[in-house]
Design a protein around this motif. Structure first.
Motif, PDB file in Angstrom:
ATOM      1  N   TRP A   3     -24.816 -11.390  36.751  1.00 30.21           N
ATOM      2  CA  TRP A   3     -24.748 -10.760  38.067  1.00 30.21           C
ATOM      3  C   TRP A   3     -23.705 -11.524  38.854  1.00 30.21           C
ATOM      4  O   TRP A   3     -23.803 -12.750  39.000  1.00 30.21           O
ATOM      5  CB  TRP A   3     -26.115 -10.813  38.736  1.00 30.21           C
ATOM      6  CG  TRP A   3     -26.150 -10.224  40.109  1.00 30.21           C
ATOM      7  CD1 TRP A   3     -25.754  -8.980  40.471  1.00 30.21           C
ATOM      8  CD2 TRP A   3     -26.604 -10.868  41.295  1.00 30.21           C
ATOM      9  NE1 TRP A   3     -25.926  -8.798  41.806  1.00 30.21           N
ATOM     10  CE2 TRP A   3     -26.457  -9.945  42.344  1.00 30.21           C
ATOM     11  CE3 TRP A   3     -27.104 -12.122  41.584  1.00 30.21           C
ATOM     12  CZ2 TRP A   3     -26.801 -10.243  43.648  1.00 30.21           C
ATOM     13  CZ3 TRP A   3     -27.461 -12.421  42.878  1.00 30.21           C
ATOM     14  CH2 TRP A   3     -27.312 -11.486  43.892  1.00 30.21           C
ATOM     15  N   CYS A   4     -22.691 -10.819  39.337  1.00 27.59           N
ATOM     16  CA  CYS A   4     -21.581 -11.448  40.042  1.00 27.59           C
ATOM     17  C   CYS A   4     -21.282 -10.671  41.315  1.00 27.59           C
ATOM     18  O   CYS A   4     -21.747  -9.557  41.506  1.00 27.59           O
ATOM     19  CB  CYS A   4     -20.310 -11.424  39.184  1.00 27.59           C
ATOM     20  SG  CYS A   4     -20.453 -12.228  37.596  1.00 27.59           S
ATOM     21  N   TYR A   5     -20.494 -11.288  42.163  1.00 26.92           N
ATOM     22  CA  TYR A   5     -19.951 -10.526  43.285  1.00 26.92           C
ATOM     23  C   TYR A   5     -18.444 -10.718  43.305  1.00 26.92           C
ATOM     24  O   TYR A   5     -17.909 -11.707  42.824  1.00 26.92           O
ATOM     25  CB  TYR A   5     -20.598 -10.910  44.611  1.00 26.92           C
ATOM     26  CG  TYR A   5     -20.206 -12.263  45.163  1.00 26.92           C
ATOM     27  CD1 TYR A   5     -19.102 -12.382  45.995  1.00 26.92           C
ATOM     28  CD2 TYR A   5     -20.945 -13.404  44.860  1.00 26.92           C
ATOM     29  CE1 TYR A   5     -18.740 -13.615  46.510  1.00 26.92           C
ATOM     30  CE2 TYR A   5     -20.591 -14.638  45.369  1.00 26.92           C
ATOM     31  CZ  TYR A   5     -19.481 -14.741  46.197  1.00 26.92           C
ATOM     32  OH  TYR A   5     -19.117 -15.951  46.698  1.00 26.92           O
ATOM     33  N   MET A  16     -25.795 -15.266  38.557  1.00 27.96           N
ATOM     34  CA  MET A  16     -26.940 -15.379  37.656  1.00 27.96           C
ATOM     35  C   MET A  16     -26.515 -14.876  36.276  1.00 27.96           C
ATOM     36  O   MET A  16     -25.805 -13.881  36.161  1.00 27.96           O
ATOM     37  CB  MET A  16     -28.098 -14.532  38.201  1.00 27.96           C
ATOM     38  CG  MET A  16     -29.347 -14.618  37.381  1.00 27.96           C
ATOM     39  SD  MET A  16     -30.807 -13.872  38.180  1.00 27.96           S
ATOM     40  CE  MET A  16     -30.291 -12.205  38.463  1.00 27.96           C
ATOM     41  N   TRP A  17     -26.961 -15.603  35.245  1.00 25.79           N
ATOM     42  CA  TRP A  17     -26.642 -15.240  33.876  1.00 25.79           C
ATOM     43  C   TRP A  17     -27.918 -15.233  33.049  1.00 25.79           C
ATOM     44  O   TRP A  17     -28.720 -16.153  33.134  1.00 25.79           O
ATOM     45  CB  TRP A  17     -25.677 -16.249  33.252  1.00 25.79           C
ATOM     46  CG  TRP A  17     -24.384 -16.362  33.974  1.00 25.79           C
ATOM     47  CD1 TRP A  17     -23.233 -15.683  33.706  1.00 25.79           C
ATOM     48  CD2 TRP A  17     -24.097 -17.205  35.084  1.00 25.79           C
ATOM     49  NE1 TRP A  17     -22.253 -16.055  34.576  1.00 25.79           N
ATOM     50  CE2 TRP A  17     -22.756 -16.980  35.435  1.00 25.79           C
ATOM     51  CE3 TRP A  17     -24.843 -18.115  35.829  1.00 25.79           C
ATOM     52  CZ2 TRP A  17     -22.144 -17.632  36.502  1.00 25.79           C
ATOM     53  CZ3 TRP A  17     -24.232 -18.773  36.887  1.00 25.79           C
ATOM     54  CH2 TRP A  17     -22.904 -18.527  37.207  1.00 25.79           C
ATOM     55  N   GLY A  26     -26.681 -19.816  39.668  1.00 23.51           N
ATOM     56  CA  GLY A  26     -25.700 -20.620  40.353  1.00 23.51           C
ATOM     57  C   GLY A  26     -25.965 -20.716  41.851  1.00 23.51           C
ATOM     58  O   GLY A  26     -25.072 -21.040  42.619  1.00 23.51           O
ATOM     59  N   VAL A  27     -27.197 -20.402  42.257  1.00 23.39           N
ATOM     60  CA  VAL A  27     -27.543 -20.428  43.677  1.00 23.39           C
ATOM     61  C   VAL A  27     -28.924 -21.055  43.844  1.00 23.39           C
ATOM     62  O   VAL A  27     -29.681 -21.188  42.884  1.00 23.39           O
ATOM     63  CB  VAL A  27     -27.570 -19.000  44.283  1.00 23.39           C
ATOM     64  CG1 VAL A  27     -26.187 -18.377  44.250  1.00 23.39           C
ATOM     65  CG2 VAL A  27     -28.560 -18.113  43.549  1.00 23.39           C
ATOM     66  N   ASP A  28     -29.258 -21.447  45.080  1.00 22.80           N
ATOM     67  CA  ASP A  28     -30.608 -21.914  45.383  1.00 22.80           C
ATOM     68  C   ASP A  28     -31.566 -20.729  45.368  1.00 22.80           C
ATOM     69  O   ASP A  28     -31.173 -19.600  45.676  1.00 22.80           O
ATOM     70  CB  ASP A  28     -30.661 -22.558  46.775  1.00 22.80           C
ATOM     71  CG  ASP A  28     -29.898 -23.863  46.824  1.00 22.80           C
ATOM     72  OD1 ASP A  28     -29.671 -24.463  45.758  1.00 22.80           O
ATOM     73  OD2 ASP A  28     -29.540 -24.282  47.935  1.00 22.80           O
ATOM     74  N   ILE A  29     -32.814 -20.986  45.019  1.00 22.61           N
ATOM     75  CA  ILE A  29     -33.837 -19.948  45.021  1.00 22.61           C
ATOM     76  C   ILE A  29     -34.719 -20.175  46.247  1.00 22.61           C
ATOM     77  O   ILE A  29     -35.302 -21.242  46.408  1.00 22.61           O
ATOM     78  CB  ILE A  29     -34.695 -20.006  43.746  1.00 22.61           C
ATOM     79  CG1 ILE A  29     -33.820 -19.817  42.515  1.00 22.61           C
ATOM     80  CG2 ILE A  29     -35.788 -18.952  43.792  1.00 22.61           C
ATOM     81  CD1 ILE A  29     -34.546 -20.065  41.210  1.00 22.61           C
TER      82      ILE A  29
END
Length: 138
Positions: A3-5, A16-17, A26-29
């Motif tokens: 999931w990319c932007y 997210m992979w 690749g981000v905080d949850i």
């Protein structure tokens, strides 16, 4: 799968992979108080734990709320049955206790201890040289 932007410049940034080895993010949850659940529907919540006068990130059991783990800047705090314990202090006390037991065993081996009865140690000398031991765990 990923999931990319895409930015205005056209660059793709992955967030997210999903790989055979697991889910990589690749981000905080941010869970907003939602639980992380086991297959048997038992869960823990990510919380702001207030332990004593400090607030720290933590994990709390959803079954009773009486057990938690708090992650301080230097200490790990464990809450069990509503009481909190500083794991650093427990490790210090256990280390002190082990040192004292080893000293007592050494005295027994050298024949310095005459008698141990009802929690009292009688020695050939007036003092073992050990100071009073702290029992504070919080």
């Amino acid at each position: 799968m990923s999931w990319c932007y895409e930015s205005y410049s056209g660059a793709l940034t992955g967030m997210m992979w999903l790989r055979p080895s697991g889910l990589l993010m690749g981000v905080d949850i941010l869970l907003n108080g939602r639980a992380i659940r086991s297959p048997a529907n038992r869960g823990v919540s990510v919380i702001d734990a207030t332990i004593g006068s400090s607030t720290m990130p933590g994990l709390q059991s959803n079954t009773s709320g009486n057990s938690a783990v708090g992650f301080g800047s230097t200490d790990l705090m464990v809450v069990t049955n509503g009481r909190y314990y500083n794991m650093t202090r427990i490790a210090e006390r256990v280390g002190d206790l082990i040192g004292r037991v080893n000293a007592l065993i050494g005295m027994l081996n050298y024949g310095w201890v005459v008698n141990v009865q009802n929690g009292q140690v009688t020695s050939k000398y007036n003092s073992t040289g050990l100071s009073a031991m702290s029992t504070t765990l919080a």
